[in-house]
Design a protein around this motif. Structure first.
Motif, PDB file in Angstrom:
ATOM      1  N   LEU A  48      -3.527   5.961  -2.988  1.00 53.78           N
ATOM      2  CA  LEU A  48      -2.244   6.614  -2.732  1.00 53.78           C
ATOM      3  C   LEU A  48      -2.347   8.110  -2.990  1.00 53.78           C
ATOM      4  O   LEU A  48      -2.941   8.531  -3.984  1.00 53.78           O
ATOM      5  CB  LEU A  48      -1.157   6.013  -3.629  1.00 53.78           C
ATOM      6  N   LYS A  49      -1.745   8.889  -2.091  1.00 56.62           N
ATOM      7  CA  LYS A  49      -1.759  10.346  -2.206  1.00 56.62           C
ATOM      8  C   LYS A  49      -0.385  10.896  -1.831  1.00 56.62           C
ATOM      9  O   LYS A  49       0.350  10.270  -1.069  1.00 56.62           O
ATOM     10  CB  LYS A  49      -2.807  10.948  -1.272  1.00 56.62           C
ATOM     11  N   VAL A  50      -0.075  12.074  -2.367  1.00 56.05           N
ATOM     12  CA  VAL A  50       1.163  12.767  -1.989  1.00 56.05           C
ATOM     13  C   VAL A  50       1.160  12.959  -0.475  1.00 56.05           C
ATOM     14  O   VAL A  50       0.144  13.321   0.114  1.00 56.05           O
ATOM     15  CB  VAL A  50       1.267  14.123  -2.722  1.00 56.05           C
ATOM     16  N   GLY A  51       2.288  12.654   0.155  1.00 56.58           N
ATOM     17  CA  GLY A  51       2.410  12.780   1.609  1.00 56.58           C
ATOM     18  C   GLY A  51       2.208  11.475   2.355  1.00 56.58           C
ATOM     19  O   GLY A  51       2.578  11.367   3.527  1.00 56.58           O
ATOM     20  N   ASP A  52       1.634  10.457   1.684  1.00 54.37           N
ATOM     21  CA  ASP A  52       1.433   9.166   2.341  1.00 54.37           C
ATOM     22  C   ASP A  52       2.776   8.529   2.680  1.00 54.37           C
ATOM     23  O   ASP A  52       3.729   8.594   1.898  1.00 54.37           O
ATOM     24  CB  ASP A  52       0.668   8.196   1.437  1.00 54.37           C
ATOM     25  N   GLU A  53       2.853   7.885   3.842  1.00 54.06           N
ATOM     26  CA  GLU A  53       4.021   7.101   4.212  1.00 54.06           C
ATOM     27  C   GLU A  53       3.840   5.709   3.617  1.00 54.06           C
ATOM     28  O   GLU A  53       2.793   5.080   3.802  1.00 54.06           O
ATOM     29  CB  GLU A  53       4.166   7.020   5.729  1.00 54.06           C
ATOM     30  N   VAL A  54       4.844   5.234   2.894  1.00 54.11           N
ATOM     31  CA  VAL A  54       4.772   3.942   2.218  1.00 54.11           C
ATOM     32  C   VAL A  54       6.091   3.194   2.386  1.00 54.11           C
ATOM     33  O   VAL A  54       7.075   3.754   2.866  1.00 54.11           O
ATOM     34  CB  VAL A  54       4.462   4.111   0.707  1.00 54.11           C
ATOM     35  N   SER A  55       6.095   1.948   1.976  1.00 55.46           N
ATOM     36  CA  SER A  55       7.310   1.147   1.932  1.00 55.46           C
ATOM     37  C   SER A  55       7.590   0.774   0.488  1.00 55.46           C
ATOM     38  O   SER A  55       6.677   0.398  -0.250  1.00 55.46           O
ATOM     39  CB  SER A  55       7.155  -0.137   2.750  1.00 55.46           C
ATOM     40  N   ALA A  56       8.845   0.873   0.089  1.00 55.92           N
ATOM     41  CA  ALA A  56       9.285   0.417  -1.225  1.00 55.92           C
ATOM     42  C   ALA A  56      10.028  -0.888  -0.996  1.00 55.92           C
ATOM     43  O   ALA A  56      11.046  -0.935  -0.304  1.00 55.92           O
ATOM     44  CB  ALA A  56      10.204   1.441  -1.863  1.00 55.92           C
ATOM     45  N   LEU A  57       9.490  -1.953  -1.537  1.00 53.67           N
ATOM     46  CA  LEU A  57      10.112  -3.265  -1.404  1.00 53.67           C
ATOM     47  C   LEU A  57      10.862  -3.557  -2.688  1.00 53.67           C
ATOM     48  O   LEU A  57      10.285  -3.509  -3.764  1.00 53.67           O
ATOM     49  CB  LEU A  57       9.054  -4.346  -1.145  1.00 53.67           C
ATOM     50  N   VAL A  58      12.156  -3.839  -2.559  1.00 53.64           N
ATOM     51  CA  VAL A  58      13.006  -4.008  -3.732  1.00 53.64           C
ATOM     52  C   VAL A  58      13.547  -5.423  -3.766  1.00 53.64           C
ATOM     53  O   VAL A  58      14.147  -5.891  -2.804  1.00 53.64           O
ATOM     54  CB  VAL A  58      14.189  -3.011  -3.708  1.00 53.64           C
ATOM     55  N   LYS A  59      13.301  -6.092  -4.893  1.00 51.59           N
ATOM     56  CA  LYS A  59      13.886  -7.412  -5.121  1.00 51.59           C
ATOM     57  C   LYS A  59      14.559  -7.360  -6.470  1.00 51.59           C
ATOM     58  O   LYS A  59      13.923  -7.134  -7.487  1.00 51.59           O
ATOM     59  CB  LYS A  59      12.838  -8.504  -5.096  1.00 51.59           C
ATOM     60  N   ALA A  60      15.852  -7.496  -6.473  1.00 56.22           N
ATOM     61  CA  ALA A  60      16.598  -7.399  -7.722  1.00 56.22           C
ATOM     62  C   ALA A  60      17.645  -8.487  -7.779  1.00 56.22           C
ATOM     63  O   ALA A  60      18.299  -8.796  -6.780  1.00 56.22           O
ATOM     64  CB  ALA A  60      17.259  -6.023  -7.832  1.00 56.22           C
ATOM     65  N   SER A  61      17.800  -9.064  -8.960  1.00 55.06           N
ATOM     66  CA  SER A  61      18.833 -10.085  -9.105  1.00 55.06           C
ATOM     67  C   SER A  61      20.207  -9.457  -9.345  1.00 55.06           C
ATOM     68  O   SER A  61      21.231 -10.102  -9.203  1.00 55.06           O
ATOM     69  CB  SER A  61      18.486 -11.011 -10.266  1.00 55.06           C
TER      70      SER A  61
END
Length: 67
Positions: A48-61
């Motif tokens: 992982l590097k600054v500027g990378d396109e990523v997805s944040a997957l959120v699972k919360a109760s």
């Protein structure tokens, strides 16, 4: 891959702060910031590097909403 997490937020890595064990990854998601704490090993393994396109997957109760 199928995931049980329903919230998939796309963004870019804005900053990464690491120590020997953990890393804070700051994301820019449509002008909003989100911070994720992951292992330093995951940052290295995923390259992982600054500027990378990523997805944040959120699972919360529970999700807290304020007004």
């Amino acid at each position: 891959m199928e995931l049980s997490a329903r919230n998939n937020l796309k963004g870019r890595i804005k900053d990464i702060k690491t120590n020997e064990i953990n890393a804070e990854v700051l994301l820019d998601i449509g002008g909003q910031e989100m911070c994720s704490t992951i292992t330093a090993g995951s940052v290295k393994r995923m390259n992982l590097k600054v500027g990378d396109e990523v997805s944040a997957l959120v699972k919360a109760s529970s999700v807290v909403i304020g007004k």
